[in-house]
Design an enzyme around this catalytic site. Structure first.
Site, PDB file in Angstrom:
ATOM      1  CE1 TYR A   1      48.443  47.937  56.806  1.00 52.67           C
ATOM      2  CE2 TYR A   1      49.597  47.210  54.836  1.00 52.67           C
ATOM      3  CZ  TYR A   1      49.611  47.531  56.187  1.00 52.67           C
ATOM      4  OH  TYR A   1      50.777  47.421  56.901  1.00 52.67           O
TER       5      TYR A   1
ATOM      6  CG  HIS B   1      36.667  38.062  49.693  1.00 51.48           C
ATOM      7  ND1 HIS B   1      37.066  39.016  48.787  1.00 51.48           N
ATOM      8  CD2 HIS B   1      36.058  38.744  50.697  1.00 51.48           C
ATOM      9  CE1 HIS B   1      36.714  40.215  49.218  1.00 51.48           C
ATOM     10  NE2 HIS B   1      36.101  40.077  50.389  1.00 51.48           N
TER      11      HIS B   1
ATOM     12  CD  GLU C   1      39.932  35.146  50.807  1.00 57.95           C
ATOM     13  OE1 GLU C   1      39.520  34.672  49.721  1.00 57.95           O
ATOM     14  OE2 GLU C   1      40.351  36.313  50.926  1.00 57.95           O
TER      15      GLU C   1
END
Length: 420
Positions: free
Chosen positions: A371, A329, A390
């Site tokens: 979550y 990501h 990330e």
């Protein structure tokens, strides 16, 4: 590569013209005078009407250059050396692409793959599904031993491609671009694949990593683009023939501009909130962040695995049963490693090693974002090391100018994860 007139195509065209010896100016997605002049030069050299416009004949002539290879018919008097000179490549590249060829007994009339001398994956352009598909075809032709397949299809029927590096029993799985704005993670993984293949076939290592050893002991499965529909929406805009056209505008607060805020799939579901690990908590938390239904981000869907993309990734994970997973990501230069204290001590130690290699911080996600993510589900259901990486810094979508830094930070991470 489809010659659809949009910024992505123009950037890909400009990058290609640079690679094959023309000067289109800056790779900026703007079809200005320098780009048009470069196209005219290409047309003249290839026996086409030099209009400077991308007509059907010009598109057809460009296609093999986008793919990075041409299908060539052996002529009388040919040798591999002669063919290599003709296409600006090497005899070794031709032999790799044609494993059954006899260099000393070429048969007139036989067809071979002649790869061009340049690399396939561009790292200075918008990276859409069309670019991905063209690059995969180009790499398959150059490296016919490469395993490529599809784990399923997106909502709009695009293939979710996987590529496998290696044949060993130690299985790992890397994926990218769950989120539309984070499309830069797809070329990160594709360039890793290409660099691995280049060095592996030349018998060279990368940063001291023995690629022969990795190939023999490990199987690296990579899905570079989990969310192709969303990426197409972000990079190329909303097409009037999109079956969700009216819905998408409504979900996007009446705007037809999806380029700065759309992280979801084409149905407005955030794929990295669609996995069954704390999905109920994710659903309950939507109201607190202003999410009331499908939209640009954070909508968890109507049920875990409700979307074909997340369902395909989940099914594929169960099929290959990996020892470790990396989900790429952007942004933050951080590696998330735990989920509700379920991660093992081994996972923490591996995470510390990956953080050391990359220079990223090792952290635990908190709040709503902690979550229903892919690595959360993997940790919960498989009990093995799973990481969300990330890459980069700034505000999504990160500019392609950050590619070199993100790639440099993560190349060793991708190699180490296949061995550690």
């Amino acid at each position: 590569m489809n010659c659809e007139w949009n910024t992505t195509f123009i950037m890909a065209l400009q990058a290609l013209l640079q690679k094959i010896g023309y000067n289109p100016g800056e790779v900026d997605g703007i079809y200005g005078p320098m780009t048009a002049d470069a196209v005219r030069q290409f047309q003249s050299f290839n026996g086409l009407n030099p209009t400077g416009e991308i007509d059907e004949a010009t598109c057809e002539a460009l296609r093999p250059f986008f793919l990075g290879y041409v299908t060539y018919v052996i002529q009388p008097g040919d040798s591999l050396y002669k063919i290599a000179n003709q296409f600006g490549t090497t005899v070794q590249k031709i032999v790799i692409a044609n494993p059954d060829i006899n260099p000393y007994n070429l048969q007139v009339g036989d067809e071979i793959i002649a790869p061009y001398g340049y690399e396939v994956v561009d790292t200075n352009i918008n990276y859409s599904y069309d670019v991905l598909e063209s690059d995969i075809k180009g790499l398959q032709a150059r490296y016919p031993f490469l395993e490529v397949g599809s784990i399923g299809q997106s909502v709009l029927g695009r293939d979710l491609y996987y590529i496998r590096l290696g044949t060993g029993e130690n299985t790992v799985f890397y994926n990218g671009a769950h989120h539309s704005l984070e499309w830069i993670t797809a070329p990160i993984l594709m360039k890793f694949i290409e660099n691995f293949l280049i060095n592996y076939t030349q018998g060279q290592d990368i940063q001291g990593y023995d690629l022969d050893n990795i190939w023999e002991t490990s199987s690296i499965y990579i899905v570079p683009m989990v969310n192709p529909d969303g990426i197409d929406l972000v990079l190329n805009g909303l097409s009037e023939d999109n079956p969700y056209y009216d819905d998408l505008i409504e979900w996007n607060d009446g705007s037809t501009d999806f380029s700065e805020n759309w992280q979801a799939n084409i149905k407005g579901v955030d794929l990295n909130h669609n996995y069954p690990a704390g999905w109920e908590e994710s659903k309950e938390g939507e109201a607190g962040v202003g999410v009331t239904g499908p939209g640009p981000t954070r909508f968890s869907g109507d049920a875990p695995f409700s979307e074909p993309e997340s369902r395909a990734v989940g099914d594929f994970t169960e099929q290959i049963d990996p020892r470790l997973v990396l989900a790429y990501h952007t942004q933050g230069e951080v590696i998330f490693w735990d989920f509700q204290d379920m991660a093992t001590e081994e996972a923490r130690i591996i995470g510390e090693r990956l953080a050391e290699i990359s220079g990223y911080a090792l952290a635990e996600a908190v709040g709503f974002t902690s979550y229903a993510g892919y690595k959360d589900w993997f940790i919960q259901d498989f009990g093995r090391p799973g990481y969300t990486v990330e890459g980069g810094l700034g505000v999504n979508p990160l500019p392609i100018s950050q590619f070199d830094k993100i790639y440099a930070d993560n190349e060793a991470v991708l190699l180490e994860s296949a061995l550690i």
